[in-house]
Design a protein around this motif. Structure first.
Motif, short mmCIF file in Angstrom:
data_model
loop_
_atom_site.label_atom_id
_atom_site.label_comp_id
_atom_site.label_asym_id
_atom_site.label_seq_id
_atom_site.Cartn_x
_atom_site.Cartn_y
_atom_site.Cartn_z
N TRP A 135 0.85 -1.20 0.00
CA TRP A 135 0.00 0.00 0.00
C TRP A 135 0.88 1.24 0.00
CZ3 TRP A 135 -1.47 3.25 4.51
CH2 TRP A 135 -2.49 4.16 4.20
N LEU A 136 0.50 2.21 -0.84
CA LEU A 136 1.26 3.45 -0.95
C LEU A 136 0.31 4.63 -0.78
CD1 LEU A 136 3.72 5.23 -1.76
CD2 LEU A 136 3.04 4.87 -4.15
N GLU A 137 0.70 5.57 0.09
CA GLU A 137 -0.08 6.79 0.26
C GLU A 137 0.82 7.99 -0.06
OE1 GLU A 137 -2.78 9.22 3.56
OE2 GLU A 137 -1.80 7.33 4.08
N ILE A 138 0.36 8.85 -0.98
CA ILE A 138 1.12 10.02 -1.39
C ILE A 138 0.51 11.25 -0.71
CG2 ILE A 138 1.91 11.41 -3.34
CD1 ILE A 138 1.51 8.96 -5.11
N PRO A 139 1.26 11.96 0.13
CA PRO A 139 0.69 13.08 0.88
C PRO A 139 0.56 14.35 0.04
CG PRO A 139 3.00 12.88 1.40
CD PRO A 139 2.68 11.73 0.48
N HIS A 140 -0.21 15.26 0.55
CA HIS A 140 -0.42 16.54 -0.12
C HIS A 140 0.86 17.38 -0.13
CE1 HIS A 140 -1.70 20.81 -0.33
NE2 HIS A 140 -2.59 20.34 -1.18
N SER A 141 1.72 17.18 0.86
CA SER A 141 2.91 18.02 1.02
C SER A 141 4.02 17.70 0.02
CB SER A 141 3.46 17.88 2.45
OG SER A 141 3.77 16.52 2.72
N LEU A 142 3.97 16.58 -0.67
CA LEU A 142 5.06 16.16 -1.56
C LEU A 142 5.17 17.11 -2.77
CD1 LEU A 142 7.14 13.82 -1.84
CD2 LEU A 142 5.53 12.76 -3.43
N THR A 143 6.40 17.59 -3.02
CA THR A 143 6.62 18.51 -4.14
C THR A 143 7.64 17.99 -5.14
OG1 THR A 143 8.33 19.70 -2.88
CG2 THR A 143 6.06 20.52 -2.73
N TYR A 144 8.37 16.95 -4.77
CA TYR A 144 9.42 16.45 -5.68
C TYR A 144 9.46 14.93 -5.62
CZ TYR A 144 14.03 15.26 -7.54
OH TYR A 144 15.05 14.69 -8.27
N MET A 145 9.56 14.31 -6.80
CA MET A 145 9.72 12.87 -6.90
C MET A 145 10.79 12.62 -7.95
SD MET A 145 6.73 9.96 -7.50
CE MET A 145 5.69 10.59 -6.19
N GLY A 146 11.86 11.95 -7.58
CA GLY A 146 12.98 11.70 -8.48
C GLY A 146 12.68 10.61 -9.49
N ARG A 147 13.75 10.07 -10.07
CA ARG A 147 13.57 8.96 -11.01
C ARG A 147 12.85 7.83 -10.29
NH1 ARG A 147 19.26 7.53 -13.41
NH2 ARG A 147 19.89 7.90 -11.24
N ASP A 148 11.99 7.18 -11.02
CA ASP A 148 10.98 6.27 -10.45
C ASP A 148 11.39 5.70 -9.09
OD1 ASP A 148 8.93 4.57 -9.92
OD2 ASP A 148 9.11 3.40 -11.74
N PRO A 149 10.86 6.27 -8.00
CA PRO A 149 11.21 5.76 -6.68
C PRO A 149 10.76 4.32 -6.46
CG PRO A 149 10.17 7.93 -6.54
CD PRO A 149 9.96 7.41 -7.94
N PHE A 150 9.86 3.83 -7.32
CA PHE A 150 9.27 2.49 -7.12
C PHE A 150 9.68 1.53 -8.24
CE2 PHE A 150 6.42 5.98 -5.88
CZ PHE A 150 6.52 5.86 -4.51
N ALA A 151 10.84 1.77 -8.83
CA ALA A 151 11.32 0.94 -9.92
C ALA A 151 11.43 -0.52 -9.48
CB ALA A 151 12.68 1.45 -10.40
N LEU A 152 11.04 -1.43 -10.41
CA LEU A 152 11.14 -2.87 -10.18
C LEU A 152 10.47 -3.30 -8.87
CD1 LEU A 152 14.81 -3.43 -11.39
CD2 LEU A 152 12.75 -4.27 -12.51
N SER A 153 9.43 -2.58 -8.50
CA SER A 153 8.68 -2.95 -7.30
C SER A 153 7.30 -3.47 -7.72
CB SER A 153 8.53 -1.75 -6.36
OG SER A 153 7.70 -0.77 -6.96
N SER A 154 6.55 -3.92 -6.74
CA SER A 154 5.18 -4.35 -6.98
C SER A 154 4.28 -3.57 -6.04
CB SER A 154 5.02 -5.85 -6.75
OG SER A 154 5.75 -6.58 -7.71
N ILE A 155 3.49 -2.65 -6.60
CA ILE A 155 2.56 -1.86 -5.80
C ILE A 155 1.15 -2.34 -6.11
CG2 ILE A 155 1.70 0.46 -5.29
CD1 ILE A 155 4.31 1.59 -6.24
#
Length: 654
Positions: free
Chosen positions: A99-119
């Motif tokens: 389970w992944l929750e993305i908050p309202h405060s997030l302003t930056y996401m780099g190169r795929d933080p979830f690469a080769l993962s299973s969400i």
């Protein structure tokens, strides 16, 4: 310091990390450099991270590169609290994320933080990083960062210009082909719009991608974008673009297809959409070549893949109504008595359309020039069910040459509607040739099912549609319903009266100038009918072996009403070998003092052995049909209870 620099880990910070340290923070504790999840008490089945004190998650901080081996095969919950502003490159790479929750405060996401993962699940509260069709999209950069879809057709939204590195990569393929268990793998098909100009390295690595469709030609395609895509069969590209894609993807040149089947309909659909034309899809009917349908000006149009309009006779579509079900991006022909799986559409002989519904169960019946669209919902009201049995609320309408008229549903076979002041009846999709002024419907429960007896009026006369669906033309001047639902009093235009059944048969012929009917409801006896010259016993019984569900009996007592002083229905009870038995008799006292006894079949049993067997037992009056005995002489022997008169002496004609 830029956003990307904020998530980087310096050499000095790396030199201060011991390999046995679990959680490592920057000196101000605002940046998480390395983190090990905290196991819950349920045997480490699901782990979670504690991000309550940090605002920046650095590159690779929680990935398979830095996390302890013990935790790599565990499911983790990534609950990013408000206050997290930055997630670095490949921060959760290679992890099994439940389970992944993305908050309202997030302003930056780099190169795929979830690469080769299973969400498996995403809950998003952010306005910069939105989730559309399973894709996390950076709306400021119009970049697709990560997609979690595992099967079906995925269309990347128009406007996306970049597909990031590892964006469709997986920790492992959801299901591979298994020859022995015969399980099907989860196939994924992907459509990439013409707005995409860049595809990053390893974009689709280890994905269950079966086919991919390029609407346009990207400017840049990264390295090894289909690495470990063992299910990939076809790469669809626009006509004339095969050579260019062969240069961009030389190792896949053999599966690049520019035939147009996977691309041109999408290109053409986008072209039509830009011109105000909607719902352009391939038609799945009976043809061996591509035919498409689209809607414009509330009309359905047929087209080839080049956009040329086609007539029905050109492609073999019959005249009259045809129904399509919009499923899996195709207009699929819907057979009669089928239910819509998607968004149904009915098209009449003049190509007018009527929408049927979306993901709802509808009963559909099609005839040459019309369609009945029917939905049935069970009513769970206990009181109503107790009164009439299992009941339904029917919603239906008629569509076709009569132009989308509201109709009333009797059941899933019978319907009626009003057109220009006249009532028309439909059965199994076929329009009854006659039209009527009034209609009444009576419901009957036969076994476990319900049937309907329809009374209709035409030109001031009444007729039937019987319980077995036979048509009795309107020949009666009057039809009167009784408390017993299986009989009707009918009257001919000459004024003569009779009794008819729900099968339209005249049980008692219409030859009587006078007719009085009493509803009895005794076992084996339903009505007592009195005419000028005779008295009749009528009965209706369930008959599972006969031609009809009910059989009728009309027995004459062969006695003139003018000779009678009293007529009553009685119950007689006795005990035979300890068991209570009951029977009913018709008791008649004549004016000359003699009495007669008839059984439920109308047989005279006055002096029979059967009557003498019951005579000594208790007689209880069930119904007094009429009685002209003076009040002081009304009492009879062995009478326990006397019911009220159904008819007084003043009502009798004799």
């Amino acid at each position: 310091m830029t956003d990307s620099e904020l998530t980087k880990v310096s050499q000095e910070e790396l030199s201060n990390i011991d390999e046995f340290d679990e959680n490592v923070y920057s000196s101000d504790y605002k940046r998480l450099i390395r983190c090990t999840p905290c196991p819950e008490e349920n045997n480490f089945l699901v782990c979670e991270y504690d991000f309550s004190e940090v605002s920046v998650i650095c590159d690779y901080a929680c990935s398979d590169k830095t996390c302890g081996y013990f935790y790599l095969d565990k499911e983790i919950e990534v609950n990013l609290p408000e206050g997290i502003t930055h997630i670095g490159d490949f921060a959760f790479k290679g992890r099994n994320i439940d389970w992944l929750e993305i908050p309202h405060s997030l302003t930056y996401m780099g190169r795929d933080p979830f690469a080769l993962s299973s969400i498996y699940r995403i809950e998003n509260k952010n306005e910069i990083f939105v989730v559309r069709d399973g894709s996390i999209i950076d709306t400021q950069e119009n970049k697709l960062i990560h997609n979690i879809s595992s099967e079906g057709k995925v269309t990347i939204p128009d406007g996306v210009v970049e597909i990031g590195e590892y964006s469709f990569s997986r920790l492992e393929m959801p299901m591979k082909r298994d020859t022995y268990s015969h399980k099907k793998e989860k196939d994924l098909t992907l459509i990439i719009p013409s707005t995409v100009h860049t595809i990053g390295d390893h974009a689709f690595q280890r994905n269950n991608l079966k086919s991919i469709t390029f609407i346009g030609i990207p400017e840049t395609i990264g390295e090894a974008i289909f690495e470990e895509c063992t299910l990939l069969e076809t790469i669809y590209v626009p006509k004339g673009a095969k050579a260019k894609f062969s240069e961009l993807l030389p190792e896949y040149a053999s599966i690049i297809d520019e035939s147009g089947e996977g691309v041109n309909q999408i290109v053409y659909r986008n072209f039509l959409k830009s011109n105000g034309i909607t719902d352009f899809y391939l038609i799945d009917y009976m043809w061996k070549f591509n035919i498409y349908g689209y809607i414009k000006d509330e009309l359905f149009h047929f087209s080839d893949e080049q956009g040329n309009n086609l007539k029905r006779e050109d492609i073999g579509i019959p005249n009259g109504v045809i129904v399509f079900d919009l499923v899996n991006e195709k207009y699929q022909w819907l057979k009669e008595k089928s239910s819509c799986k998607g968004k149904g559409i009915a098209v009449d002989g003049n190509n007018h359309i009527s929408w049927i519904g979306h993901n709802e169960n509808f009963y559909i019946k099609v005839s040459t020039n019309q369609i009945v669209i029917h939905k049935c919902e069970a009513i769970d009201d206990f009181v109503e069910q107790a009164q009439i049995g299992r009941n339904y609320n029917h919603r239906a309408r008629l569509f076709g040459d009569n132009n989308d008229l509201p109709i009333t549903s009797i059941d899933e076979r019978w319907y009626y509607y009003t057109n220009k002041g006249k009532i028309k009846i439909i059965c199994d999709g076929d329009l009854h040739p006659d039209q009527f002024d009034k209609i009444e419907v009576k419901n009957y429960k036969v076994g476990l099912s319900w049937k309907h007896f329809i009374i209709i009026s035409k030109d001031y006369k009444w007729g039937f549609i019987t319980l077995d669906n036979k048509y009795v033309k309107p020949i009666y001047s009057m039809i009167e319903c009784l408390n017993n639902p299986y009989f009707f009093i009918v009257q001919k235009p000459d004024g003569c009266l009779g009794i008819a059944s729900v099968y339209g048969e005249e049980i008692l012929g219409t030859t009587n100038r006078y007719l009085n009917v009493d509803v009895v409801h005794c076992q084996g006896l339903d009505l007592i009918a009195t005419t000028e010259n005779n008295i009749y016993i009528l009965c209706c019984e369930h008959d599972s072996r006969g031609e009809h569900d009910y059989s009728y009996r009309c027995s004459s007592l062969e006695i003139k009403p003018s000779e009678i002083m009293k007529l009553e229905i009685g119950n007689v009870y006795r005990f035979n070998y300890g068991r209570k038995q009951k029977t009913q008799f018709v008791y008649i006292l004549k004016k000359d003092g003699k009495h007669l006894v008839f059984d439920n079949y109308g047989y005279d049993i006055t002096d029979s052995d059967e009557y003498y067997k019951w005579k000594e037992h208790n007689w209880e009056v069930k119904n007094i049909i009429y009685d002209i005995t003076p009040k002081e002489e009304k009492k009879i022997d062995n009478t326990f209870e006397t019911s009220e008169h159904l008819n007084s002496a003043d009502d009798l004609p004799f």
